[in-house]
Structures are given as C-alpha cells and as structure tokens.
Design a protein around this motif. Structure first.
Motif, PDB file in Angstrom:
ATOM      1  N   UNK A  94       1.721 -10.511   4.141  1.00  0.00           N
ATOM      2  CA  UNK A  94       1.111  -9.396   3.411  1.00  0.00           C
ATOM      3  C   UNK A  94       1.874  -9.148   2.110  1.00  0.00           C
ATOM      4  N   UNK A  95       1.127  -9.081   1.029  1.00  0.00           N
ATOM      5  CA  UNK A  95       1.742  -8.847  -0.274  1.00  0.00           C
ATOM      6  C   UNK A  95       1.955  -7.356  -0.495  1.00  0.00           C
ATOM      7  N   UNK A  96       2.972  -7.060  -1.257  1.00  0.00           N
ATOM      8  CA  UNK A  96       3.231  -5.662  -1.605  1.00  0.00           C
ATOM      9  C   UNK A  96       2.046  -5.144  -2.416  1.00  0.00           C
ATOM     10  N   UNK A  97       1.478  -4.022  -2.005  1.00  0.00           N
ATOM     11  CA  UNK A  97       0.312  -3.491  -2.715  1.00  0.00           C
ATOM     12  C   UNK A  97       0.679  -2.991  -4.105  1.00  0.00           C
ATOM     13  N   UNK A  98      -0.316  -3.066  -4.990  1.00  0.00           N
ATOM     14  CA  UNK A  98      -0.100  -2.613  -6.366  1.00  0.00           C
ATOM     15  C   UNK A  98      -0.936  -1.389  -6.709  1.00  0.00           C
ATOM     16  N   UNK A  99      -1.831  -0.986  -5.799  1.00  0.00           N
ATOM     17  CA  UNK A  99      -2.639   0.214  -6.029  1.00  0.00           C
ATOM     18  C   UNK A  99      -2.718   1.005  -4.730  1.00  0.00           C
ATOM     19  N   UNK A 100      -3.133   2.271  -4.840  1.00  0.00           N
ATOM     20  CA  UNK A 100      -3.258   3.099  -3.640  1.00  0.00           C
ATOM     21  C   UNK A 100      -4.308   2.542  -2.679  1.00  0.00           C
ATOM     22  N   UNK A 101      -5.387   2.004  -3.234  1.00  0.00           N
ATOM     23  CA  UNK A 101      -6.437   1.438  -2.388  1.00  0.00           C
ATOM     24  C   UNK A 101      -5.899   0.223  -1.621  1.00  0.00           C
ATOM     25  N   UNK A 102      -5.209  -0.641  -2.321  1.00  0.00           N
ATOM     26  CA  UNK A 102      -4.619  -1.822  -1.687  1.00  0.00           C
ATOM     27  C   UNK A 102      -3.524  -1.406  -0.700  1.00  0.00           C
ATOM     28  N   UNK A 103      -2.800  -0.350  -1.031  1.00  0.00           N
ATOM     29  CA  UNK A 103      -1.760   0.181  -0.154  1.00  0.00           C
ATOM     30  C   UNK A 103      -2.360   0.565   1.199  1.00  0.00           C
ATOM     31  N   UNK A 104      -3.472   1.294   1.169  1.00  0.00           N
ATOM     32  CA  UNK A 104      -4.119   1.704   2.414  1.00  0.00           C
ATOM     33  C   UNK A 104      -4.617   0.519   3.219  1.00  0.00           C
ATOM     34  N   UNK A 105      -5.243  -0.439   2.532  1.00  0.00           N
ATOM     35  CA  UNK A 105      -5.753  -1.638   3.213  1.00  0.00           C
ATOM     36  C   UNK A 105      -4.619  -2.430   3.859  1.00  0.00           C
ATOM     37  N   UNK A 106      -3.547  -2.655   3.103  1.00  0.00           N
ATOM     38  CA  UNK A 106      -2.426  -3.444   3.625  1.00  0.00           C
ATOM     39  C   UNK A 106      -1.692  -2.722   4.747  1.00  0.00           C
ATOM     40  N   UNK A 107      -1.609  -1.402   4.646  1.00  0.00           N
ATOM     41  CA  UNK A 107      -0.989  -0.649   5.746  1.00  0.00           C
ATOM     42  C   UNK A 107      -1.836  -0.761   7.016  1.00  0.00           C
ATOM     43  N   UNK A 108      -3.145  -0.700   6.872  1.00  0.00           N
ATOM     44  CA  UNK A 108      -4.019  -0.874   8.033  1.00  0.00           C
ATOM     45  C   UNK A 108      -3.828  -2.256   8.652  1.00  0.00           C
ATOM     46  N   UNK A 109      -3.728  -3.271   7.803  1.00  0.00           N
ATOM     47  CA  UNK A 109      -3.497  -4.633   8.307  1.00  0.00           C
ATOM     48  C   UNK A 109      -2.136  -4.736   9.000  1.00  0.00           C
ATOM     49  N   UNK A 110      -1.110  -4.167   8.374  1.00  0.00           N
ATOM     50  CA  UNK A 110       0.230  -4.210   8.973  1.00  0.00           C
ATOM     51  C   UNK A 110       0.228  -3.519  10.340  1.00  0.00           C
ATOM     52  N   UNK A 111      -0.483  -2.414  10.428  1.00  0.00           N
ATOM     53  CA  UNK A 111      -0.588  -1.687  11.696  1.00  0.00           C
ATOM     54  C   UNK A 111      -1.312  -2.552  12.740  1.00  0.00           C
ATOM     55  N   UNK A 112      -2.401  -3.187  12.324  1.00  0.00           N
ATOM     56  CA  UNK A 112      -3.152  -4.049  13.237  1.00  0.00           C
ATOM     57  C   UNK A 112      -2.299  -5.216  13.732  1.00  0.00           C
ATOM     58  N   UNK A 113      -1.556  -5.848  12.831  1.00  0.00           N
ATOM     59  CA  UNK A 113      -0.700  -6.977  13.225  1.00  0.00           C
ATOM     60  C   UNK A 113       0.394  -6.518  14.196  1.00  0.00           C
ATOM     61  N   UNK A 114       0.983  -5.367  13.918  1.00  0.00           N
ATOM     62  CA  UNK A 114       2.026  -4.838  14.800  1.00  0.00           C
ATOM     63  C   UNK A 114       1.455  -4.487  16.170  1.00  0.00           C
ATOM     64  N   UNK A 115       0.285  -3.888  16.186  1.00  0.00           N
ATOM     65  CA  UNK A 115      -0.368  -3.556  17.458  1.00  0.00           C
ATOM     66  C   UNK A 115      -0.685  -4.815  18.249  1.00  0.00           C
ATOM     67  N   UNK A 116      -1.100  -5.866  17.552  1.00  0.00           N
ATOM     68  CA  UNK A 116      -1.397  -7.133  18.229  1.00  0.00           C
ATOM     69  C   UNK A 116      -0.139  -7.741  18.833  1.00  0.00           C
ATOM     70  N   UNK A 117       0.999  -7.567  18.172  1.00  0.00           N
ATOM     71  CA  UNK A 117       2.268  -8.036  18.743  1.00  0.00           C
ATOM     72  C   UNK A 117       2.553  -7.293  20.048  1.00  0.00           C
TER      73      UNK A 117
END
Length: 162
Positions: A57-80
């Motif tokens: 996951x790349x470091x987000x550069x906008x608030x919209x991308x920040x929210x999307x990437x945080x959701x993905x990070x949460x999903x990946x962590x939950x899958x672990x």
C-alpha cells in the motif's frame, strides 16, 4: 370429563438421539486438530499474501486516497486475524489487531500517519520469520506495537494480561 389419549409415535430422530454412540469430545478435538493441520499451509500462504498487500500500500497523497488505503489496510489486517486465529498464532493476531485499533481511532478528515502502517507490516513480516521458540523477541515486537497504540491513542483501554 372426557380424556383423550393418543398413541404417541417416537420419531426416528428422537430414537437416534437416545441411543449411545458418536464420538467422544477428545476424539472430536483430535480429529478437528488433524483437519486444521492440513489447512495450515494454506493459511500461512494467505497470511503472507495479506502482509504483502499491506506492505505494498502506497502512502496516500489526498484525504480521499487516505480513506481508501486505510480501509484496505484494515481489511488486510482483519484477513490476517481470520487466517491466523484458528492456528493459535496469537502474536500475528495481536499485531494485526493493534493496527486495526489504530485505524479505528484515526480521526476523520485528517491524514493518517502512514509510518504506522509501514511499521506494522514490517512487524508482521518479522513475526512470520521468527522461529516459534523466539518468544522473547515476539514479546518485544508486540510490546513496541502496543507502545505505538498507547502513544497515538492514549485513552485506549488495554486488556489485562495474565
């Protein structure tokens, strides 16, 4: 007064339930462990895949991308957590849950400190690479991740350990 009596017929299911048989709890647990052991390699592969996705996951550069990437990070962590839980990989579950807690506590409308995601991904990789007997090293990694949680979310109640 009239009394009506019926000949009650026993169902086949009630007859089967009343008969002794089946397997003991000990045998059932042994069979369940054997079944799980056959799935452990697939689980480890799934964990590796989720940790790799988290790392990518790349470091987000906008608030919209920040929210999307945080959701993905949460999903990946939950899958672990989902993949590691049945195999008693408590340290992996704890590290992934720590990241989920930090993401849950992230304030809306502000950029997330992406170093936290990077550190957790690296910690998960490290925990995967450590031998099972490296309990002290595992405990130290988890303690460091908990320190991050305490620093970023000071009012987070920690469960008692022990």
């Amino acid at each position: 007064m009239t009394v009506i009596t019926h000949n009650r017929r026993r169902s086949r299911l009630s007859t089967l339930i009343d008969q002794p048989g089946g397997v003991s709890v000990g045998v059932a647990l042994t069979q369940a462990k054997a079944n799980l052991a056959g799935l452990e390699a697939r689980s480890r592969a799934a964990i590796d895949e989720q940790v790799a996705a988290l790392s990518a996951l790349a470091q987000p550069t906008s608030l919209e991308e920040n929210g999307r990437n945080l959701d993905l990070a949460y999903d990946y962590s939950s899958a672990v957590i989902d993949a590691a839980g049945p195999f008693d990989l408590k340290d992996l579950c704890a590290a992934a849950a720590n990241l989920c807690d930090l993401i849950d506590a992230a304030p809306e409308g502000r950029m997330f400190d992406w170093r936290i995601v990077v550190v957790h991904a690296q910690a998960l990789r490290l925990l995967l690479s450590l031998p099972a007997e490296a309990a002290d090293a595992r405990a130290q990694v988890l303690a460091s991740l908990k320190d991050v949680l305490k620093a970023k979310v000071p009012d987070n109640p920690q469960p008692d350990e022990g």
